[in-house]
Design a protein around this motif. Structure first.
Motif, PDB file in Angstrom:
ATOM      1  N   LEU A  11      44.457   8.587  75.335  1.00  0.00           N
ATOM      2  CA  LEU A  11      43.877   9.412  74.279  1.00  0.00           C
ATOM      3  C   LEU A  11      42.366   9.211  74.228  1.00  0.00           C
ATOM      4  CD1 LEU A  11      46.499   8.581  71.518  1.00  0.00           C
ATOM      5  CD2 LEU A  11      46.398  10.628  72.936  1.00  0.00           C
ATOM      6  N   HIS A  12      41.642  10.304  74.334  1.00  0.00           N
ATOM      7  CA  HIS A  12      40.184  10.259  74.274  1.00  0.00           C
ATOM      8  C   HIS A  12      39.700  11.206  73.181  1.00  0.00           C
ATOM      9  CE1 HIS A  12      40.713   8.695  78.357  1.00  0.00           C
ATOM     10  NE2 HIS A  12      39.543   8.105  78.152  1.00  0.00           N
ATOM     11  N   ALA A  13      38.625  10.830  72.511  1.00  0.00           N
ATOM     12  CA  ALA A  13      37.993  11.703  71.522  1.00  0.00           C
ATOM     13  C   ALA A  13      36.508  11.769  71.818  1.00  0.00           C
ATOM     14  CB  ALA A  13      38.229  11.168  70.116  1.00  0.00           C
ATOM     15  N   HIS A  14      35.962  12.958  71.707  1.00  0.00           N
ATOM     16  CA  HIS A  14      34.532  13.193  71.879  1.00  0.00           C
ATOM     17  C   HIS A  14      33.956  13.421  70.486  1.00  0.00           C
ATOM     18  CE1 HIS A  14      31.267  16.250  73.254  1.00  0.00           C
ATOM     19  NE2 HIS A  14      30.741  15.061  73.019  1.00  0.00           N
ATOM     20  N   LEU A  15      33.037  12.560  70.067  1.00  0.00           N
ATOM     21  CA  LEU A  15      32.421  12.647  68.749  1.00  0.00           C
ATOM     22  C   LEU A  15      30.964  13.038  68.903  1.00  0.00           C
ATOM     23  CD1 LEU A  15      32.200  12.056  65.645  1.00  0.00           C
ATOM     24  CD2 LEU A  15      31.717   9.693  66.276  1.00  0.00           C
ATOM     25  N   VAL A  16      30.532  14.013  68.112  1.00  0.00           N
ATOM     26  CA  VAL A  16      29.124  14.383  68.026  1.00  0.00           C
ATOM     27  C   VAL A  16      28.730  14.244  66.569  1.00  0.00           C
ATOM     28  CG1 VAL A  16      27.380  16.169  68.393  1.00  0.00           C
ATOM     29  CG2 VAL A  16      29.367  16.034  69.907  1.00  0.00           C
ATOM     30  N   SER A  17      27.707  13.455  66.319  1.00  0.00           N
ATOM     31  CA  SER A  17      27.221  13.261  64.964  1.00  0.00           C
ATOM     32  C   SER A  17      25.722  13.513  64.953  1.00  0.00           C
ATOM     33  CB  SER A  17      27.534  11.834  64.505  1.00  0.00           C
ATOM     34  OG  SER A  17      27.301  11.704  63.136  1.00  0.00           O
ATOM     35  N   ARG A  22      18.888  17.023  60.585  1.00  0.00           N
ATOM     36  CA  ARG A  22      18.548  17.073  62.019  1.00  0.00           C
ATOM     37  C   ARG A  22      17.169  16.454  62.281  1.00  0.00           C
ATOM     38  NH1 ARG A  22      22.643  19.563  65.552  1.00  0.00           N
ATOM     39  NH2 ARG A  22      21.103  19.244  67.157  1.00  0.00           N
ATOM     40  N   ARG A  23      16.837  15.411  61.521  1.00  0.00           N
ATOM     41  CA  ARG A  23      15.559  14.727  61.697  1.00  0.00           C
ATOM     42  C   ARG A  23      15.563  13.983  63.022  1.00  0.00           C
ATOM     43  NH1 ARG A  23      13.141  14.068  56.393  1.00  0.00           N
ATOM     44  NH2 ARG A  23      13.274  16.186  55.597  1.00  0.00           N
ATOM     45  N   ASP A  57      17.990  13.687  67.543  1.00  0.00           N
ATOM     46  CA  ASP A  57      18.626  14.102  66.301  1.00  0.00           C
ATOM     47  C   ASP A  57      20.152  14.081  66.327  1.00  0.00           C
ATOM     48  OD1 ASP A  57      18.999  16.216  68.025  1.00  0.00           O
ATOM     49  OD2 ASP A  57      18.354  17.754  66.601  1.00  0.00           O
ATOM     50  N   HIS A  58      20.761  13.615  67.414  1.00  0.00           N
ATOM     51  CA  HIS A  58      22.225  13.542  67.448  1.00  0.00           C
ATOM     52  C   HIS A  58      22.686  12.576  68.542  1.00  0.00           C
ATOM     53  CE1 HIS A  58      21.544  16.461  70.695  1.00  0.00           C
ATOM     54  NE2 HIS A  58      22.743  16.112  71.151  1.00  0.00           N
ATOM     55  N   TRP A 104      23.333   9.818  58.616  1.00  0.00           N
ATOM     56  CA  TRP A 104      24.046  10.888  59.314  1.00  0.00           C
ATOM     57  C   TRP A 104      24.319  12.046  58.374  1.00  0.00           C
ATOM     58  CZ3 TRP A 104      23.651  10.015  64.198  1.00  0.00           C
ATOM     59  CH2 TRP A 104      23.793   8.736  64.718  1.00  0.00           C
ATOM     60  N   ALA A 105      24.408  13.250  58.920  1.00  0.00           N
ATOM     61  CA  ALA A 105      24.832  14.412  58.150  1.00  0.00           C
ATOM     62  C   ALA A 105      26.300  14.221  57.778  1.00  0.00           C
ATOM     63  CB  ALA A 105      24.654  15.683  58.979  1.00  0.00           C
ATOM     64  N   PRO A 106      26.762  14.828  56.689  1.00  0.00           N
ATOM     65  CA  PRO A 106      28.154  14.619  56.284  1.00  0.00           C
ATOM     66  C   PRO A 106      29.174  15.210  57.257  1.00  0.00           C
ATOM     67  CG  PRO A 106      27.087  16.210  54.839  1.00  0.00           C
ATOM     68  CD  PRO A 106      26.028  15.660  55.747  1.00  0.00           C
ATOM     69  N   SER A 107      28.780  16.187  58.048  1.00  0.00           N
ATOM     70  CA  SER A 107      29.723  16.797  58.981  1.00  0.00           C
ATOM     71  C   SER A 107      29.582  16.189  60.374  1.00  0.00           C
ATOM     72  CB  SER A 107      29.488  18.305  59.051  1.00  0.00           C
ATOM     73  OG  SER A 107      28.158  18.561  59.451  1.00  0.00           O
ATOM     74  N   HIS A 108      30.562  16.422  61.207  1.00  0.00           N
ATOM     75  CA  HIS A 108      30.545  15.946  62.583  1.00  0.00           C
ATOM     76  C   HIS A 108      31.536  16.778  63.395  1.00  0.00           C
ATOM     77  CE1 HIS A 108      33.630  13.507  60.501  1.00  0.00           C
ATOM     78  NE2 HIS A 108      34.328  13.749  61.594  1.00  0.00           N
ATOM     79  N   PHE A 109      31.502  16.611  64.694  1.00  0.00           N
ATOM     80  CA  PHE A 109      32.458  17.268  65.574  1.00  0.00           C
ATOM     81  C   PHE A 109      33.291  16.197  66.252  1.00  0.00           C
ATOM     82  CE2 PHE A 109      33.545  18.140  70.003  1.00  0.00           C
ATOM     83  CZ  PHE A 109      34.366  19.236  69.852  1.00  0.00           C
TER      84      PHE A 109
END
Length: 132
Positions: A11-17, A22-23, A57-58, A104-109
């Protein structure tokens, strides 16, 4: 593949935060420190940080995690811990940019990923012989 007592999993997960607003704050040694923090958090969940990279910024990370862990748990912990330590250690730089108590921004992918394209899995499932 990883093995447990009664399971074999991959199992793999790709996280973008992204950083708050976006500073462009992830410069100098901050990304290196974030990688070390995220590595430790992954280990505490029995997961493995496979890849880590990003820009100002990410960040992107690829995590290999066990099936007993819901992917939301390490993701929330990753964002929380990797926000707390840099804000304490680099408070001068972060406060100058105007981020104060938020990193971090409250949202993520988050995307679960594996080695087989989704179309192949769908075809496999569709072509199963249903008992009559």
């Amino acid at each position: 593949m990883r093995r447990g007592n009664h399971v074999v999993h991959n199992l793999h997960a790709h996280l973008v935060s992204v950083t708050r607003y976006r500073r462009d704050i992830l410069t100098d040694e901050i990304p290196t420190r974030c990688k070390a923090i995220m590595h430790d958090v992954c280990e505490s969940f029995g997961a493995e940080l496979r890849e880590f990279n990003g820009e100002g910024d990410h960040v992107h990370l690829l995590m290999h995690y066990p099936p007993k862990v819901s992917v939301s748990k390490p993701v929330n912990s990753l964002k929380g811990v990797s926000s707390r330590y840099p804000r304490a250690e680099y408070s001068g730089r972060i406060n100058r940019i105007g981020m104060r108590s938020v990193f971090w921004a409250p949202s993520h992918f988050v995307g679960c990923c594996g080695g087989v394209p989704l179309r192949m899995v769908k075809d496999y499932v569709e072509n199963q012989k249903r008992p009559t």
